[in-house]
Write an enzyme that holds these catalytic residues in place. Sequence first.
Site, PDB file in Angstrom:
ATOM      1  N   SER A   1       0.844  -1.201   0.000  1.00 47.99           N
ATOM      2  CA  SER A   1       0.000   0.000   0.000  1.00 47.99           C
ATOM      3  C   SER A   1       0.873   1.242   0.000  1.00 47.99           C
ATOM      4  CB  SER A   1      -0.951  -0.017   1.203  1.00 47.99           C
ATOM      5  OG  SER A   1      -1.835   1.084   1.168  1.00 47.99           O
ATOM      6  N   THR A   2       0.726   2.124   0.976  1.00 48.36           N
ATOM      7  CA  THR A   2       1.450   3.391   0.999  1.00 48.36           C
ATOM      8  C   THR A   2       2.958   3.165   0.906  1.00 48.36           C
ATOM      9  OG1 THR A   2      -0.281   4.267   2.429  1.00 48.36           O
ATOM     10  CG2 THR A   2       1.747   5.543   2.260  1.00 48.36           C
TER      11      THR A   2
ATOM     12  N   MET B   1      -0.388   1.374   5.158  1.00 53.25           N
ATOM     13  CA  MET B   1      -1.215   1.703   6.320  1.00 53.25           C
ATOM     14  C   MET B   1      -2.174   0.567   6.620  1.00 53.25           C
ATOM     15  SD  MET B   1      -2.309   5.681   5.846  1.00 53.25           S
ATOM     16  CE  MET B   1      -2.938   5.477   4.188  1.00 53.25           C
TER      17      MET B   1
ATOM     18  N   HIS C   1      -2.654  -1.236  -3.309  1.00 55.16           N
ATOM     19  CA  HIS C   1      -3.756  -0.275  -3.217  1.00 55.16           C
ATOM     20  C   HIS C   1      -3.527   0.864  -4.210  1.00 55.16           C
ATOM     21  CE1 HIS C   1      -4.284  -1.559   1.277  1.00 55.16           C
ATOM     22  NE2 HIS C   1      -4.647  -2.506   0.430  1.00 55.16           N
TER      23      HIS C   1
ATOM     24  N   ASP D   1      -4.513  -4.597   6.139  1.00 58.86           N
ATOM     25  CA  ASP D   1      -5.067  -5.373   5.036  1.00 58.86           C
ATOM     26  C   ASP D   1      -4.202  -6.589   4.732  1.00 58.86           C
ATOM     27  OD1 ASP D   1      -6.658  -6.114   2.891  1.00 58.86           O
ATOM     28  OD2 ASP D   1      -5.659  -4.779   1.479  1.00 58.86           O
TER      29      ASP D   1
END
Length: 366
Positions: free
Chosen positions: A175-176, A296, A202, A299
């Site tokens: 993700s991030t 973050m 993401h 998930d």
Amino acid sequence: MKLLIVEDSALMRRVLRENFADQDDLDLAFARDGEDALEKLESFEPDVITLDINMPKMDGLTCLAHIMEQRPCPVIMLSSLTDKGAVATFEALELGAVDFVAKPDGTVSVNLESVMGELKRKIRSAASGRSARTARPTRRARTPAPRPRSIAPAADTRRKATRTYVPDLLLIGSSTGGPGSLQTLLEGIPADFPAPILIAQHMPPKFTAAFAKRLNDTCNVEVVEVSETRPLHAGVVYLAAGGGDVVVRKKLNRLVAEPATSDPQFVWHPSVSRMVASALDHVPANRLMGVMLTGMGDDGSDEMAEIHKQGGSTIAESQETAAVFGMPGQLIEKDGASVVLPVHEIAAELCRWTSSLSSARRRQCS
């Protein structure tokens, strides 16, 4: 926290000011363009910067390059949701931006309510202390950056006993800060890696197609976007299409990756949890491998921990290199990581685990 917002549109600056009005702990400043931003970089000394890409006088990419040279700090790009915007965004990530948020209505986007929650979360994460390392060396497309070969393990690196095997599928969640970590990891994977690789990063629509092409141009492995049902082949990387999910199915007794409409029970998309859970429905856990990169939240942490619990092998990116330690940190917290490693060591570990590799392949990975 000092936040500098660089935006050439007076209307957008007003909208952003109104949306940050409830953030009492923010010291907010605005810059009209890239030149103004560089002046405020020294006078205001921001902790985090949000940076528009399309600006007069000095565009966002040029401004970002100067920021990373003069006073590196976490930068989040505000990108237009277009093919051109996607290409520019990945150039920004290579220059050192930590992440991006796509404007829902293009360059001038007054309808920011739908992304303000995401933007605020990413600003907070960027300021949390792990993102200042993101001033990566500038890389030119098609020329992979050399990977470190003799870096001492991080203090939080740890290893558990792992068996060697060739998995039916390698699953990666991110993700991030993930695009940079994914590029570093995949540049270390040889073209004849003996398993298919499926990734949930993401990302919004449009961006994953540009990202897959960029990875395909710079890595030894073939990288494709899962925009339609695809049979899974060893040595190919499959990137879930942005804005939706990806699931693993079995058709005619072979594994395939299918795009799926976003399921509202999952918060982030493409969902790492849904991808891994669908793989567990069709493949024994001890025939899977998992890698959890920066991001973050949590998930996929439960599902990857299940892979580890049932005899499969998993890797969590260490806090040393993770832009945001949420997702890998949650996997470690749940005792779901076989190994905790900085991102530049993950490819070599995967090659060691797949011991069917020839000695020549192992040398390529190490």
